[in-house]
Design an enzyme around this catalytic site. Sequence first.
Site: not given
Lengths: 325, 325
Positions: A243, A291, A187, A241, A267
């Site tokens: 997906r 997770h 951005r 951490i 995770d």
Amino acid sequence: MSLTVWANHELRPGARELFYDSLARLGCRVIQSAKSSRSVLTEGESDPALAEADIAYGQPPLRDAVANPKLRWIALSTAGYARYDNDGFRAAMRARGTVVTNASSVFAGPCAEHALAMMMCFTRELPRYILNKAGPREWNYAEGRYSLETLAGKTVVILGYGAIGQRLNGLLAPFRCRVIGVRRQPRGDEEIEVVPEAEVATVLPLADHIVNCLPDTPASPRFCGGAFFAQMRRGACFYNIGRGSTVDHAALLRALQGGQVAGAFLDALDPEPLPPEHPLWAEPRCQITPHLAGGHRAQDESLVRHFTGNVQRFIGGLPLLDRVI
Amino acid sequence: MSLTVWANHELRPGARELFYDSLARLGCRVIQSAKSSRSVLTEGESDPALAEADIAYGQPPLRDAVANPKLRWIALSTAGYARYDNDGFRAAMRARGTVVTNASSVFAGPCAEHALAMMMCFTRELPRYILNKAGPREWNYAEGRYSLETLAGKTVVILGYGAIGQRLNGLLAPFRCRVIGVRRQPRGDEEIEVVPEAEVATVLPLADHIVNCLPDTPASPRFCGGAFFAQMRRGACFYNIGRGSTVDHAALLRALQGGQVAGAFLDALDPEPLPPEHPLWAEPRCQITPHLAGGHRAQDESLVRHFTGNVQRFIGGLPLLDRVI
């Protein structure tokens, strides 16, 4: 204005009472769906009661959310919102002025702490000594000291530089690391160096630690695959951490076995639960938490406070926190 | 002015060459003691060659240091300096103007990182999952998330608030913890709340995490004993990166077994090596690293740069870093 809140997120005792009490105090009627679930990783079940609601809290089924034009706000109880992150849904919500929020600010802190815990755990070789205690009980003083690393001054690449990445960057500040973010579209207002996903190959060779916070989006299936791991500096560490679907685990396993990746702390896996016979469980350079990164003891109370704070803003006509659509 | 440096610290290859080269460039003659040792935890052996030295580097025997009035500076290669920390030695050095330095700024960073790694490892319950991976490979998602803690906002008590504690306080800054230091004599210029050792009981009940950085001094043998652990808030965690002699390990074991102390992560034990049959190895709430906290891959190079930087200051008549006497 009396609002009806439909909810299908099953909160734990304590948080549940806080939820009902806080909403009652705000003059809201609550419909707890008969099909509520504590797990937020699967889509909620269809429930006709949703038709009465002004606000849906939890994980409303996508189709039902679209089919109920009365819904003015969908408050997702997760940070990830892949199910809802598509052009069709976005267009449908915008067309009728329905706002969508997620709970990223509830999970960003714990996720960032979990990532730092993983990084420090590897840097200081704690798995080796935790297993030593459970096993041979050796006193590896003389050689062990020279095997450890420090995190100070290292280069950290964060994939998916959003709320979690920003918080992790904050936790890393005293270490004076070089932190480089990778995001779909930089951005320009980020407080660190950021490159677009298409240019990830330019920063992978620089990193000592690569932290994957990527969400599950069609744009990045298996973003971390064979070429990705080959581009890393040999001996760097990888953390997930985000997906599990963003990682090619067969390629990661090969990279670990060959020493190209010195360690992976994961995770998020694919599938979850990871079956006991999956070879990643047997790989000594890999560590796994199931997770948990966003979790913490007061998670549900934090979710309730986050949501009811937003309900107050909604009633007052103020902008909502963590708005994603 | 040509200086003679006597050294009995055995550096690793690479650092050793850096040591000789740097000192040669500074015009120093180096006598490497025939009785050199890599371990700095035991006192060095007597060496008549010390009589020729202006500067002693490493761990010179106390008696020989006192008996050689030509010595103008003793540069200890450790952070701890209990062997030299007594009134008799201090008086002898001051009387003849011999300066004593330690290497605390070399070890403070790694020690503070090690302490934070231990704290985060417990906070995010990583030992449980590292052992799960080596054992049953369960996927403890639903319950596991609610068992974890975060470090943000917690109260941390640091025993022995010196260079390591200050660095740890810096690493904790983004977590916005309440950090309370305990030191023999508060100086009044600390950037945090500090209480004297005599008042430790007033702060123990406040702490979620207690980090022991106490040196091995006659003033604090078994400072952390039965009464100490009983005064802690039930369920708090204890860490030792100081010296093992400051802890009553039988009392700690009882406090762990009864759940008064939820977890202990110990890098300093008594004795060291801790014998394999010691019951702390078998206690599941305890984790152990073998005196590694100050170690890191570039430790010896850092020691050399620290020492030779001080040699330059010594030659230039400037105040030495890490002066302790």
